[in-house]
Design an enzyme around this catalytic site. Sequence first.
Site, PDB file in Angstrom:
ATOM      1  N   CYS A 118      42.922  12.929 -43.562  1.00  0.00           N
ATOM      2  CA  CYS A 118      44.118  12.861 -44.401  1.00  0.00           C
ATOM      3  C   CYS A 118      43.803  13.678 -45.648  1.00  0.00           C
ATOM      4  CB  CYS A 118      44.453  11.424 -44.776  1.00  0.00           C
ATOM      5  SG  CYS A 118      45.951  11.342 -45.778  1.00  0.00           S
ATOM      6  N   CYS A 178      45.776  12.026 -48.936  1.00  0.00           N
ATOM      7  CA  CYS A 178      45.349  10.756 -49.535  1.00  0.00           C
ATOM      8  C   CYS A 178      44.239  10.176 -48.675  1.00  0.00           C
ATOM      9  CB  CYS A 178      46.521   9.812 -49.749  1.00  0.00           C
ATOM     10  SG  CYS A 178      47.509   9.473 -48.282  1.00  0.00           S
ATOM     11  N   SER A 179      44.457   9.019 -48.077  1.00  0.00           N
ATOM     12  CA  SER A 179      43.388   8.422 -47.277  1.00  0.00           C
ATOM     13  C   SER A 179      43.957   7.601 -46.129  1.00  0.00           C
ATOM     14  CB  SER A 179      42.489   7.555 -48.162  1.00  0.00           C
ATOM     15  OG  SER A 179      43.259   6.535 -48.774  1.00  0.00           O
ATOM     16  N   CYS A 180      45.101   8.039 -45.563  1.00  0.00           N
ATOM     17  CA  CYS A 180      45.701   7.332 -44.424  1.00  0.00           C
ATOM     18  C   CYS A 180      44.644   7.082 -43.354  1.00  0.00           C
ATOM     19  CB  CYS A 180      46.823   8.166 -43.810  1.00  0.00           C
ATOM     20  SG  CYS A 180      48.156   8.545 -44.942  1.00  0.00           S
TER      21      CYS A 180
END
Lengths: 176, 123
Positions: free
Chosen positions: A105, A108-110
């Site tokens: 990702c 972000c940090s999905c």
Amino acid sequence: MSNSTHHPAAMSPVEQRVAALEALLTERGLVPEGFIEQITRRYESETGPMNGAKVVARAWADPEYKMRLLADGTAAIAELGFGGPEGDHMVVVENTAAVHNVIVCTLCSCYPWPVLGLPPAWYKDPPYRARMVREPRALLAEMGCRCPRRWRSGCGTPPPRSATSSCPSVRPRPRA
Amino acid sequence: MTVFELEARAGGRFPLSGPVLAPPVVDAGPDVGTPRFGVGDRVRVREWHPPGHTRCPRYVRGKAGTVVRVDGIYSVPDIEAHGNARRHEPTYSVRFDAAQLWGDGQRGVRVHVDLWDSYLEPS
């Protein structure tokens, strides 16, 4: 009773801020009593890569399930009882003899919580997010996963929705 | 809840992120119910750098790719992040050749990015 119970180490500034926020949210009734403990317990002990491993093992053993998994990941994963936040829109991709997939990702940090649990710190780090999309072969090799030149590398960013896509079988692991 | 309450409780500074700099979207325009593109279509990501939140990575802007999957219809986050207005659009998985994104001649690497309809134009 251990000494640390009576004289716990001083909280770090970030721990103090988290405690302050949690206390105020609870006092105002914005977070139900016990809610944070419940979430923590769930993601510490009930959810993790073992869920994704069950999905992959089922796909190995059951060709019809594998077809359903690749066609509609969310529904097939739900058949095994896994779903929920960060797993609302799952897309499953398959590694083959010629293609290695890796998920990053970059925005972000999905991460697919229902099948892999909470993301490890390295997955959220800017260096991983920047380099995996820029030079996946080099970074995978550093993490202990060598992709021969003849392989294609399919580098995918998760859907930019609130949810995520992943293939539990292709998550690179950092070398310990 | 105010920053003063948080700081009193935390016993120190409680820095918060700054306000959103982008103006709120007042008129989001109509929802897009029908995908403009299908699997196999060549598309180009609009060369577009709006202020504020977006889910369109800068490294694909202006780049051409191929639609490999048509996904569901979802609220455009660039609008949703900046006010109460909403617009729903189809989303796609678009495949790019990594060498064309980075100009470094790397071979055999493809990058798939999921993008909203309005990020794209025909190529």
